[in-house]
Design an enzyme around this catalytic site. Structure first.
Site, PDB file in Angstrom:
ATOM      1  N   GLY A  42      -0.210  60.395   2.984  1.00 39.47           N
ATOM      2  CA  GLY A  42       0.436  59.717   4.104  1.00 39.47           C
ATOM      3  C   GLY A  42       1.811  60.234   4.474  1.00 39.47           C
ATOM      4  O   GLY A  42       2.620  59.488   5.027  1.00 39.47           O
ATOM      5  N   ASN A  84       2.441  62.323   6.836  1.00 35.69           N
ATOM      6  CA  ASN A  84       2.518  62.301   8.309  1.00 35.69           C
ATOM      7  C   ASN A  84       2.727  60.874   8.814  1.00 35.69           C
ATOM      8  O   ASN A  84       3.448  60.651   9.789  1.00 35.69           O
ATOM      9  CB  ASN A  84       1.275  62.932   8.928  1.00 35.69           C
ATOM     10  CG  ASN A  84       1.366  64.440   8.954  1.00 35.69           C
ATOM     11  OD1 ASN A  84       2.118  65.009   9.736  1.00 35.69           O
ATOM     12  ND2 ASN A  84       0.630  65.099   8.074  1.00 35.69           N
ATOM     13  N   LEU A 100      -9.694  61.968   6.630  1.00 36.67           N
ATOM     14  CA  LEU A 100     -10.666  62.991   6.249  1.00 36.67           C
ATOM     15  C   LEU A 100     -12.092  62.731   6.732  1.00 36.67           C
ATOM     16  O   LEU A 100     -12.922  63.631   6.696  1.00 36.67           O
ATOM     17  CB  LEU A 100     -10.666  63.166   4.725  1.00 36.67           C
ATOM     18  CG  LEU A 100      -9.365  63.756   4.167  1.00 36.67           C
ATOM     19  CD1 LEU A 100      -9.438  63.868   2.653  1.00 36.67           C
ATOM     20  CD2 LEU A 100      -9.063  65.111   4.784  1.00 36.67           C
ATOM     21  N   ASN A 135      -5.102  63.957  16.737  1.00 31.03           N
ATOM     22  CA  ASN A 135      -5.191  64.432  15.352  1.00 31.03           C
ATOM     23  C   ASN A 135      -4.168  65.538  15.116  1.00 31.03           C
ATOM     24  O   ASN A 135      -3.813  66.266  16.041  1.00 31.03           O
ATOM     25  CB  ASN A 135      -6.607  64.987  15.099  1.00 31.03           C
ATOM     26  CG  ASN A 135      -6.803  65.454  13.670  1.00 31.03           C
ATOM     27  OD1 ASN A 135      -6.425  64.770  12.710  1.00 31.03           O
ATOM     28  ND2 ASN A 135      -7.392  66.633  13.488  1.00 31.03           N
ATOM     29  N   HIS A 159      -3.668  68.956  12.798  1.00 37.08           N
ATOM     30  CA  HIS A 159      -4.408  69.899  11.950  1.00 37.08           C
ATOM     31  C   HIS A 159      -3.448  71.002  11.487  1.00 37.08           C
ATOM     32  O   HIS A 159      -2.696  71.547  12.303  1.00 37.08           O
ATOM     33  CB  HIS A 159      -5.585  70.505  12.728  1.00 37.08           C
ATOM     34  CG  HIS A 159      -6.392  71.432  11.884  1.00 37.08           C
ATOM     35  ND1 HIS A 159      -7.276  70.979  10.932  1.00 37.08           N
ATOM     36  CD2 HIS A 159      -6.387  72.784  11.796  1.00 37.08           C
ATOM     37  CE1 HIS A 159      -7.805  72.024  10.309  1.00 37.08           C
ATOM     38  NE2 HIS A 159      -7.294  73.125  10.818  1.00 37.08           N
ATOM     39  N   ASP A 185     -12.047  69.141  15.416  1.00 36.46           N
ATOM     40  CA  ASP A 185     -10.894  69.987  15.787  1.00 36.46           C
ATOM     41  C   ASP A 185     -11.095  70.690  17.131  1.00 36.46           C
ATOM     42  O   ASP A 185     -10.462  71.718  17.403  1.00 36.46           O
ATOM     43  CB  ASP A 185     -10.591  71.024  14.692  1.00 36.46           C
ATOM     44  CG  ASP A 185     -10.146  70.369  13.391  1.00 36.46           C
ATOM     45  OD1 ASP A 185      -9.481  69.323  13.449  1.00 36.46           O
ATOM     46  OD2 ASP A 185     -10.472  70.899  12.322  1.00 36.46           O
ATOM     47  N   GLU A 189       4.218  69.985  11.081  1.00 36.79           N
ATOM     48  CA  GLU A 189       3.473  68.730  11.253  1.00 36.79           C
ATOM     49  C   GLU A 189       4.382  67.524  11.487  1.00 36.79           C
ATOM     50  O   GLU A 189       4.152  66.734  12.404  1.00 36.79           O
ATOM     51  CB  GLU A 189       2.603  68.459  10.017  1.00 36.79           C
ATOM     52  CG  GLU A 189       1.540  69.509   9.793  1.00 36.79           C
ATOM     53  CD  GLU A 189       0.610  69.146   8.641  1.00 36.79           C
ATOM     54  OE1 GLU A 189       0.178  67.998   8.551  1.00 36.79           O
ATOM     55  OE2 GLU A 189       0.317  70.036   7.827  1.00 36.79           O
TER      56      GLU A 189
HETATM   57  C1  GRF Z   1      -2.005  67.220   6.597  1.00 40.58           C
HETATM   58  O1  GRF Z   1      -1.901  68.568   6.265  1.00 40.58           O
HETATM   59  C2  GRF Z   1      -2.687  67.075   7.937  1.00 40.58           C
HETATM   60  O2  GRF Z   1      -2.408  68.107   8.821  1.00 40.58           O
HETATM   61  C3  GRF Z   1      -4.127  67.126   7.554  1.00 40.58           C
HETATM   62  O3  GRF Z   1      -4.206  66.452   6.311  1.00 40.58           O
HETATM   63  C4  GRF Z   1      -2.947  66.485   5.648  1.00 40.58           C
HETATM   64  C5  GRF Z   1      -2.531  65.077   5.386  1.00 40.58           C
HETATM   65  O4  GRF Z   1      -1.368  64.923   4.666  1.00 40.58           O
HETATM   66  N1  GRF Z   1      -4.970  66.629   8.625  1.00 40.58           N
HETATM   67  P1  GRF Z   1      -0.646  63.503   4.589  1.00 40.58           P
HETATM   68  O5  GRF Z   1      -1.662  62.477   4.082  1.00 40.58           O
HETATM   69  O6  GRF Z   1      -0.128  63.142   5.939  1.00 40.58           O
HETATM   70  O7  GRF Z   1       0.464  63.684   3.587  1.00 40.58           O
END
Ligand code: GRF
Length: 206
Positions: free
Chosen positions: A14, A16, A92, A109, A111, A152, A182
């Site tokens: 988490g 992000n 995921l 999303n 990526h 994607d 990100e």
């Molecule tokens: C990130 O690299 C994101 O781009 C991908 O999964 C990862 C998630 O990381 N889709 P987090 O759970 O946000 O730390």
């Protein structure tokens, strides 16, 4: 102005989500409000992050909810909270074409590569960075895109390039892509989409 209501779907650490919550707290995100964090993984640390910021959480474990039951329950929760925008932040599971079409242009999303490189089914987490290193590309990065029925494959909203350094491992590369791409791109994109939605809501409520 009415804010866009945002739900964030997560599966793991988490970071992000954390970037989004911080962006909300420092006003980088000011046109939207995160009202729900949902997951299929009861052990996702992202749930703790959401709770620490006072955001409601919803856990629909894979062991108890198959894809259809999960999407039904999620849809109920989103509708009950008048959610306008769904953010996949390290989520995921792949959402069904049916669910995605109900939320057309309202799911975004992040990526960790420059799409169309190293993306699609099977490219998640460290695997993306391992593939980039194995191929020997000199530049990678992150992409924020709208979600459609192709993994994607939706419209690209933002990209940021990150140089690959000679000594990079998948882990060092992942860290740099997260920190420099990100966590910057996702809050920016979420604010821009929220602003559009908030303007629409303001207009229809007048
Ligand atoms: C990130 O690299 C994101 O781009 C991908 O999964 C990862 C998630 O990381 N889709 P987090 O759970 O946000 O730390």
């Amino acid at each position: 102005m009415l804010k866009a209501k945002i739900a964030v779907l997560v599966s793991g650490g988490g970071t992000n989500l954390e970037a989004l919550l911080q962006a909300q707290e420092n006003d980088t995100i000011h046109s939207g409000e995160i009202v729900l964090t949902a997951t299929r993984n009861p052990n996702a640390y992202a749930l703790t992050r959401a709770k620490n910021h006072g955001v409601e959480t919803l856990c629909l474990p894979k062991s108890q909810y198959d894809q259809i039951a999960f999407e039904d329950k999620l849809n109920d929760a989103l509708t009950a909270r008048n959610v306008d925008l769904i953010v996949l932040a390290g989520f995921l599971s792949i959402l069904s074409a049916d669910f995605v079409s109900q939320w057309a242009d309202r799911i975004v999303n992040i990526h960790p590569s420059l799409i169309p490189a190293f993306c699609g089914k099977g490219f998640y987490g460290l695997k993306v960075h391992e593939a980039a290193l194995q191929r020997g590309v000199k530049v990678t990065g992150a992409t924020v895109h709208l979600v459609n029925e192709i993994p994607d494959g939706g419209r690209i909203l933002k990209q940021k390039a990150i140089d690959i350094l000679p000594d990079d491992t998948a882990e060092t590369l992942q860290k740099r892509v997260m920190e420099q791409a990100e966590w910057v791109l996702l809050p920016e994109a979420v604010e821009e989409l929220s602003e559009e939605i908030a303007l629409e809501k303001g207009n229809t409520d007048d």
